[in-house]
Design a protein around this motif. Structure first.
Motif, PDB file in Angstrom:
ATOM      1  N   ILE A  60       0.853  -1.183   0.000  1.00  0.00           N
ATOM      2  CA  ILE A  60       0.000   0.000   0.000  1.00  0.00           C
ATOM      3  C   ILE A  60       0.890   1.235   0.000  1.00  0.00           C
ATOM      4  CG2 ILE A  60      -1.925  -1.107   1.182  1.00  0.00           C
ATOM      5  CD1 ILE A  60      -1.028   0.293   3.752  1.00  0.00           C
ATOM      6  N   GLY A  61       0.394   2.298  -0.587  1.00  0.00           N
ATOM      7  CA  GLY A  61       1.156   3.537  -0.645  1.00  0.00           C
ATOM      8  C   GLY A  61       0.248   4.735  -0.732  1.00  0.00           C
ATOM      9  N   ILE A  62       0.635   5.815  -0.095  1.00  0.00           N
ATOM     10  CA  ILE A  62      -0.081   7.079  -0.188  1.00  0.00           C
ATOM     11  C   ILE A  62       0.954   8.178  -0.353  1.00  0.00           C
ATOM     12  CG2 ILE A  62      -2.081   6.343   1.160  1.00  0.00           C
ATOM     13  CD1 ILE A  62      -0.872   7.773   3.577  1.00  0.00           C
ATOM     14  N   GLY A  63       0.554   9.282  -0.969  1.00  0.00           N
ATOM     15  CA  GLY A  63       1.531  10.341  -1.154  1.00  0.00           C
ATOM     16  C   GLY A  63       0.940  11.629  -1.685  1.00  0.00           C
ATOM     17  N   LEU A  64       1.737  12.667  -1.595  1.00  0.00           N
ATOM     18  CA  LEU A  64       1.400  13.985  -2.133  1.00  0.00           C
ATOM     19  C   LEU A  64       2.656  14.553  -2.761  1.00  0.00           C
ATOM     20  CD1 LEU A  64      -0.255  16.615  -2.480  1.00  0.00           C
ATOM     21  CD2 LEU A  64       0.441  17.243  -0.156  1.00  0.00           C
ATOM     22  N   ARG A  65       2.554  14.947  -4.026  1.00  0.00           N
ATOM     23  CA  ARG A  65       3.691  15.534  -4.725  1.00  0.00           C
ATOM     24  C   ARG A  65       3.266  16.860  -5.359  1.00  0.00           C
ATOM     25  NH1 ARG A  65       5.448   9.947  -6.284  1.00  0.00           N
ATOM     26  NH2 ARG A  65       3.992  10.024  -8.014  1.00  0.00           N
TER      27      ARG A  65
END
Length: 791
Positions: free
Chosen positions: A269-274
């Motif tokens: 699982i992965g979450i992010g903000l770029r």
């Protein structure tokens, strides 16, 4: 030391075939487990030594349950059990009963010092060379911390990613990108989906400049294969990674892997903000009427993403494995841009000045699923039958609002909005069979069927007298369907010094497009043959040669075929061409590999001849430039590349890459000759420095020369990256700091100089600073995401 191991291998071989036949032998059995979770250890080495001579007399390895069975005709012995990452155990006390020694359960303890030594040694080989490819190990690239897949690709030798995300190999943009050796929605240029892959997920990147007939013929420049990290360790293993950056480069990833006797369960699982800031500048000069329009703008592109991957390998038995996996990703994008426009008359006097603002929001759901079956055969360990069925879908729902605000002059207060409904579906079915025979020969054959379906519904509305009115000239629905059937066969001979591999691939392509707004339909059906040949010769341990040839195709994609136009900049419009034809390339390459002490050098000389070259051509009218791809003539490129690595000191290693090519363009379009010659070169230098207290530093510099296209001149680029790493907690936790584009000097600039108009475009994104921390638990390692079992 080498003699000891060679003797051990020989004795192990004799033990398997000779000793069981002797009646006076002693049978030694036992089970090896590890101390933390009491899980069995597969492939642990068990060696039998004579107590007096200390020489190895027999050997074996443990099975999937940690069990071993070994025979010895000598009773004056001791036993050593070893496995990488664990302390070696020596057994000198035992009981012989009925010609049997039962050691029962033997527990091995982890050796953290040994693990660190293995990790350090592995980091010395950042780039590896194989018969038909180069392998770039991403996990050792410190400056990639927190980066996305495109930033990682930009650090791979021979690969370049421009500011727009266009990937090229040795200056050629006709590259096919694969994930784990297979096509994926994540690599489709129309979906811009590579952003959901982060550097922490990537194990290695394979660059194949001359692919054999086994591979899809798509991509005139070759193939780039992104290999996602995997794990083979039993029990529960995993890793967690957290990245924080300025501008936003924030992400969290958790990877888990549980392997049992029959199942290998993996999840991620992965979450992010770029955030990608940008600054742009453009100039449109009408040289006939002496009128120019300039623009200066800046903006931010924000992307929130989350993804989940679930899958399992089911080992039916030792020869049959079924894999079922699925992944889902969801991205939310928002973009704000503010651009200042100025119009000047023939006296260079400012006549008009206005602001154009943009606010865009989009959602991108992505779904991918795969069924794979692999059958091995008892006859030969390399004999296999592999079937895979892959499906994927991508959708983009995007809404944009534009507004022109007049400041000076006679400019309309214009308000516009757009809607984009984009749908992509891909299906790939593959069957591959590998048949070795007579020890040195291998036959491969297989087939592949690929279906691509794309729909792009694009609408533009203008605010007129308080009412939104659809602009029929700019709105359209464009459908694209492509089906490719491929069949291949290859034959290979691999001797001790010399090897040869030849192959032939046939592909039938069926393509149809429909522009529903005008009921324009276009279709094409064609069949091509793609031969390939590769040979290698090892002169000695320090020098070898490789020669390769392949024929490739580069088919136009939706973005190149769809005649719709974007209205982001009304003075610079890019459209597609439904009549565009594919490119064909004949590629030749010869490579030499040298090892001189601590230095390794690799030289490549290559030649590519491409017909029906696809190039964008700009026309100019009323201060508006419109670019559209066209098939313009042929291009012959001859290039030279050198890759080198040297480790002059135990704490210093230097990697270098230099590539230069000369090209000759011949073409004729709209009564205009486009014949010209030019060159293009690039170089990269990376230094790795080991400091006390387990600190590592990496510094890299990159230069890309200026070059010409049919109409443009693209400026040179010089930029640098920096990385710092610190290991703590016996290597289970790793801290990273990376700075990409240290001096914010990576600027994309292009000029188009024609008799009646001049265009200039510039864009930059600036410096990125990221801090990352990775932790591995169970038998997982820091910076490693678990995944499918290696097959």
């Amino acid at each position: 030391m080498k003699l000891k191991y060679y003797s051990f291998i020989l004795i192990t071989f004799l033990n398997i075939f000779v000793i069981p036949a002797q009646n006076s032998s002693i049978k030694i059995t036992g089970t090896i487990i590890e101390s933390v979770n009491n899980n069995p250890i597969e492939f642990a080495t068990v060696a039998i030594f004579n107590k007096n001579s200390k020489k190895a007399i027999a050997g074996s390895v443990t099975d999937a349950n940690g069990y071993f069975s070994i025979n010895s005709t000598d009773s004056n012995i001791y036993i050593e059990i070893s496995f990488i990452g664990f302390k070696t155990k020596k057994v000198t006390s035992y009981t012989v009963k009925n010609q049997k020694i039962d050691l029962k359960t033997i527990v091995l303890e982890e050796n953290s010092q040994s693990l660190d030594e293995v990790l350090i040694r592995s980091e010395k080989s950042q780039t590896e060379f194989k018969l038909d490819r180069r392998v770039f190990n991403v996990g050792k690239d410190l400056s990639s911390t927190g980066a996305g897949a495109l930033e990682v690709l930009n650090n791979v030798p021979s690969v370049n990613v421009d500011i727009e995300g266009q990937v090229s190999l040795r200056g050629n943009s006709g590259v096919q990108i694969l994930i784990n050796g297979k096509p994926s929605v994540l690599t489709n240029g129309d979906s811009n989906a590579l952003g959901s892959i982060t550097a922490d997920m990537i194990e290695k990147i394979e660059v194949i400049t001359n692919p054999s007939a086994k591979y899809d013929a798509e991509g005139t420049a070759g193939i780039i294969n992104i290999v996602i990290k995997k794990s083979e360790k039993k029990g529960l293993n995993g890793s967690a990674t957290l990245n924080l950056g300025v501008p936003n480069s924030n992400s969290f990833g958790l990877s888990l892997n549980k392997r049992t006797e029959k199942f290998n369960l993996f999840s991620q699982i992965g979450i992010g903000l770029r955030t990608y800031p940008s600054e742009s500048e453009s100039v449109n000069n009408d040289l006939v009427n002496d009128i120019s329009v300039t623009s200066i703008g800046d903006g931010n592109f924000n992307e929130k993403f989350n993804n989940i991957l679930l899958g399992t390998d089911y080992h039916i038995n030792d020869l049959n494995v079924v894999t079922l996996s699925g992944s889902y990703a969801y991205e939310v994008e928002d973009q704000d841009n503010l651009t200042t426009y100025n119009r000047f008359n023939a006296s260079n006097k400012l006549t008009d000045n206005w602001l154009r603002s943009e606010k865009t929001e989009a959602t991108n759901p992505k779904l991918r699923y795969e069924l794979q079956y692999k059958k091995n055969f008892k006859r030969h360990k390399e004999q296999s039958l592999l079937f895979s069925a892959l499906g994927s879908s991508f959708r983009k729902d995007q809404f944009s609002d534009y507004e022109n605000t007049p400041i000076i002059g006679d400019v309309d207060n214009l308000e516009q909005k757009t809607r984009t409904d984009y749908k992509l579906e891909d299906y790939t079915f593959k069957l591959d069979y590998t048949h070795p025979f007579l020890k040195k020969y291998t036959l491969e054959s297989g087939s592949q069927y690929v279906i691509n379906n794309v729909t792009n519904d694009f609408a533009v509305d203008n605010l007129t007298n308080g009412e939104w009115i659809n602009d029929a000239d700019l709105s359209n629905i464009f459908n694209y369907e492509q089906k490719v059937l491929g069949i291949y066969t290859t034959a290979a001979f691999e001797g001790d010094k010399w090897g040869l591999k030849v192959g032939l691939r046939m592909e039938n392509t069926s393509l149809s497009t429909v522009l529903k707004t005008t009921n324009e339909e276009s279709s094409d059906d064609y069949t091509n043959f793609f031969p390939s040949a590769h040979t290698s010769y090892t002169v000695n341990d320090n020098f070898s040669l490789q020669v390769g040839y392949s024929k490739r195709i580069n088919r136009p994609r939706l973005r190149s075929l769809n005649p719709f136009s974007s209205i982001r900049n009304n003075f610079s419009i890019s459209t597609g061409n439904p009549d565009l034809q594919p490119e064909y390339t004949d590629s030749y390459e010869i490579t030499s590999i040298h090892k001189i002490g601590k230095t390794s050098l690799n030289f490549s000389l290559y030649n590519r001849h491409t017909t029906d070259v696809m190039e964008r051509v700009s026309v100019f009218e009323n201060n508006v430039s419109i670019s559209r791809p066209e098939n313009i003539g042929s291009n012959t490129t001859t290039g030279f590349e050198i890759n080198g690595k040297i480790a002059p000191l135990s704490w210093l290693s230097i990697n270098g890459d230099f590539n230069i090519n000369y090209f000759n363009r011949e073409g004729f379009y709209n009564n205009t000759s486009f014949d010209f010659k030019g060159n293009r070169w690039s170089t990269r230098l990376t230094s790795k420095i080991k400091l006390p207290a387990e600190f590592d530093i990496e510094i890299s510099g990159d230069f890309r020369s200026k070059y010409k296209t049919v109409q443009q001149k693209v400026s040179s680029n010089l930029f640098a990256d920096f990385g710092l790493r610190k290991k703590i907690l016996k290597g289970k936790t790793i801290l990273n700091i990376s700075v990409r584009d240290v001096f914010a000097s990576r600027i994309y600039e292009s000029e188009t100089i024609q008799p009646d108009f001049y265009l200039f475009n510039s864009r930059t994104r600036g410096r990125f600073i990221t801090f990352g921390i990775s932790y591995g638990f169970g038998k997982g390692e820091a910076m490693q995401f678990s995944g499918q079992r290696r097959r």
